[in-house]
Design a protein around this motif. Structure first.
Motif, mmCIF file in Angstrom:
data_model
loop_
_atom_site.group_PDB
_atom_site.id
_atom_site.type_symbol
_atom_site.label_atom_id
_atom_site.label_comp_id
_atom_site.label_asym_id
_atom_site.label_seq_id
_atom_site.Cartn_x
_atom_site.Cartn_y
_atom_site.Cartn_z
ATOM 1 N N THR A 19 0.828 -1.206 0.000
ATOM 2 C CA THR A 19 0.000 0.000 0.000
ATOM 3 C C THR A 19 0.859 1.251 0.000
ATOM 4 N N ASN A 20 2.147 1.092 0.193
ATOM 5 C CA ASN A 20 3.063 2.212 0.208
ATOM 6 C C ASN A 20 4.175 1.923 -0.784
ATOM 7 N N SER A 21 4.752 2.946 -1.390
ATOM 8 C CA SER A 21 5.788 2.716 -2.402
ATOM 9 C C SER A 21 7.038 2.099 -1.786
ATOM 10 N N ARG A 22 7.203 2.270 -0.447
ATOM 11 C CA ARG A 22 8.406 1.721 0.173
ATOM 12 C C ARG A 22 8.189 0.310 0.729
ATOM 13 N N HIS A 23 7.000 -0.200 0.532
ATOM 14 C CA HIS A 23 6.753 -1.579 0.981
ATOM 15 C C HIS A 23 7.486 -2.560 0.078
ATOM 16 N N ILE A 24 7.976 -3.593 0.712
ATOM 17 C CA ILE A 24 8.622 -4.635 -0.078
ATOM 18 C C ILE A 24 7.627 -5.771 -0.254
ATOM 19 N N GLY A 25 7.279 -6.015 -1.491
ATOM 20 C CA GLY A 25 6.331 -7.083 -1.768
ATOM 21 C C GLY A 25 6.961 -8.446 -1.538
ATOM 22 N N GLY A 26 6.301 -9.269 -0.746
ATOM 23 C CA GLY A 26 6.827 -10.616 -0.513
ATOM 24 C C GLY A 26 6.709 -11.439 -1.770
#
Lengths: 147, 134
Positions: free
Chosen positions: B65-72
């Motif tokens: 949901t945030n650009s800095r999230h790392i997608g698993g």
């Protein structure tokens, strides 16, 4: 496609069993081949079976799970060993190949054992044919999907 | 409304795939019925299918949901190959019981046919809905 592997596995099994049947045939054919020299006598031969391991990771190209790469797949014949059971030494002075003392050496082939081995090999071969037929039916069913 | 194959076909597609994998493992057991020291193996169908379904419902991977999230990263599930406990182990270390394996293979094949039949009727239903005739 896992079903295609069943064909490979059954094929490897069939070729291994036919090698086993071949050695049995050779043993039975040579069971009475006498010789005067102990080094020239035919010795019973038996194949050595081994499980083959295949790297399944190469097939893992999608999200669909494949079998773990330590899964053993199929089998093969690693070699054919000669039996070291004692040879049969018989006193037959009239035999064409009798040595100076009148003895001939017969191969160490156990005919009863070989017959049992023959039946076992042909039954295993039939099981492999059955496997291949089943895989074929499953695959043909898949081809008819949606019709 | 677009047809989602994932929703329309449901569990049967996954079940069919797991059945083919199990057929492979059981075929391997049968082929190695004469191999010394071979240990018969099998897959636990129930646990494999439930993990397949949960990975499907989880939507494969995490939602960012945030650009800095790392997608698993979505990882494909490796089916766990278990070892079979033989009723009577043989002298050469082989644990394959040919008759038992053959019956399991046949049953697996029948289950495959069942899954196939269900999947096929799903497709038939879909095409009936598209054509609109009964």
């Amino acid at each position: 496609m896992s079903l295609a592997n069943v064909f490979d596995i059954a094929g490897m099994g069939m070729s291994a069993q036919s090698i086993r049947l071949n050695t049995t045939a050779s043993n039975l054919a040579n069971a009475q081949a006498a010789s005067s020299n102990i080094d020239e006598v035919y010795r019973a031969r038996h194949p050595v079976f081994e499980t083959m391991r295949m790297d399944m990771m190469a097939n893992n190209n999608g999200s669909m799970p494949t079998l773990a790469d330590d899964a053993s797949m199929g089998m093969r014949v690693t070699g054919i060993v000669e039996s070291d059971a004692p040879l049969v030494r018989r006193y037959e002075p009239n035999h064409l190949k009798a040595d100076e003392e009148g003895y001939v050496y017969y191969p160490n082939v156990n005919v009863v054992e070989e017959m049992a081995d023959m039946i076992s090999a042909s039954r295993s071969f039939q099981v492999n044919v059955e496997l291949m037929n089943s895989a074929k039916q499953m695959m043909q069913g898949l081809l008819r999907l949606g019709q | 409304m677009a047809i989602s194959f994932q929703n329309a076909l449901g569990i049967h597609e996954k079940a069919l795939h797991v059945r083919t994998m199990r057929a492979e493992v059981l075929a391997n057991n049968l082929v190695n019925a004469d191999t010394p020291n071979f240990k018969a193996r099998d897959i636990d169908f129930k646990s494999l299918l439930s993990s397949e379904m949960s990975s499907q419902s989880a939507g494969r991977g995490m939602v960012a949901t945030n650009s800095r999230h790392i997608g698993g990263a979505s990882q494909s599930y490796q089916p766990e190959l278990l070892y079979r406990t033989p009723l009577q182990p043989s002298l050469d270390g082989n644990t394959v019981e040919e008759q038992v394996e053959m019956s399991r293979f046949s049953k697996n094949m029948m289950d495959f046919q069942a899954s196939f039949q269900l999947l096929n009727s799903k497709f038939k239903g879909l095409s009936k809905a598209i054509k609109g005739d009964l």
